[in-house]
Design a protein around this motif. Structure first.
Motif, PDB file in Angstrom:
ATOM      1  N   UNK A  67      17.836  10.992 -56.375  1.00  5.23           N
ATOM      2  CA  UNK A  67      18.560  10.786 -54.998  1.00  5.23           C
ATOM      3  C   UNK A  67      19.886  11.985 -55.109  1.00  5.23           C
ATOM      4  N   UNK A  68      19.292  13.637 -54.536  1.00  5.05           N
ATOM      5  CA  UNK A  68      20.490  14.653 -55.043  1.00  5.05           C
ATOM      6  C   UNK A  68      21.188  14.502 -53.758  1.00  5.05           C
ATOM      7  N   UNK A  69      21.454  13.492 -53.317  1.00  2.00           N
ATOM      8  CA  UNK A  69      23.035  12.513 -52.629  1.00  2.00           C
ATOM      9  C   UNK A  69      23.260  11.754 -53.301  1.00  2.00           C
ATOM     10  N   UNK A  70      23.015  11.564 -54.134  1.00  2.00           N
ATOM     11  CA  UNK A  70      23.228  10.257 -55.357  1.00  2.00           C
ATOM     12  C   UNK A  70      25.430  10.473 -55.878  1.00  2.00           C
ATOM     13  N   UNK A  71      25.800   9.738 -54.956  1.00  2.73           N
ATOM     14  CA  UNK A  71      27.196   9.845 -55.297  1.00  2.73           C
ATOM     15  C   UNK A  71      27.696   9.778 -57.086  1.00  2.73           C
ATOM     16  N   UNK A  72      26.597   9.330 -57.604  1.00  2.00           N
ATOM     17  CA  UNK A  72      26.954   8.715 -58.859  1.00  2.00           C
ATOM     18  C   UNK A  72      25.493   9.534 -60.129  1.00  2.00           C
TER      19      UNK A  72
END
Length: 137
Positions: A67-72
């Motif tokens: 996921x390119x929007x993964x916060x970690x």
């Protein structure tokens, strides 16, 4: 009531991500002796796992995400940690018996520790030894 005081829970939680989190959890439990305290998962996707180190402390891990929007966005295999053990010789034998890749065999350090280093199946680096750090002043 007498007896040893219960230490507070750890306040620093090193964390990592894994391509196959369930397999890594099994390896860390079998090869190193971590305890799987909590595993929250759906199928093969581990959302959160807490592995406790019996003498104290622990780590958290979960499945890697595409996921390119993964916060970690931690990359599998990029983790490294030093873990204190009272019996590095027995732990070394256990780790090797379960397939840990030795990167530094058992040795005595010039600062009084007995250490070894291995890599887990995901490529993470683990160093184990008797060095407990310098006392706080």
């Amino acid at each position: 009531m007498t007896g040893a005081a219960v230490p507070p829970p750890p306040q620093v939680w090193p964390s990592l991500r894994a391509r196959d989190a369930r397999a890594l959890i099994a390896f860390l439990v079998e090869a190193f002796g971590f305890e799987a305290t909590a595993v929250f998962a759906e199928g093969d996707q581990v959302h959160h796992a807490q592995l406790s180190w019996p003498p104290g402390g622990g780590i958290m891990l979960g499945s890697a995400k595409d996921d390119p929007d993964d916060p970690w966005p931690l990359q599998p295999g990029s983790f490294g940690a030093y873990v204190v053990t009272d019996d590095p010789d027995a732990l070394f034998d256990r780790a090797v018996a379960h397939g840990a890749e030795v990167t530094a065999p058992l040795h005595d350090t010039d600062y009084g520790s007995r250490d070894f280093a291995v890599r887990d199946p995901e490529g993470n680096r683990w160093s184990f030894g008797t060095y407990r750090g310098e006392p706080r002043v």
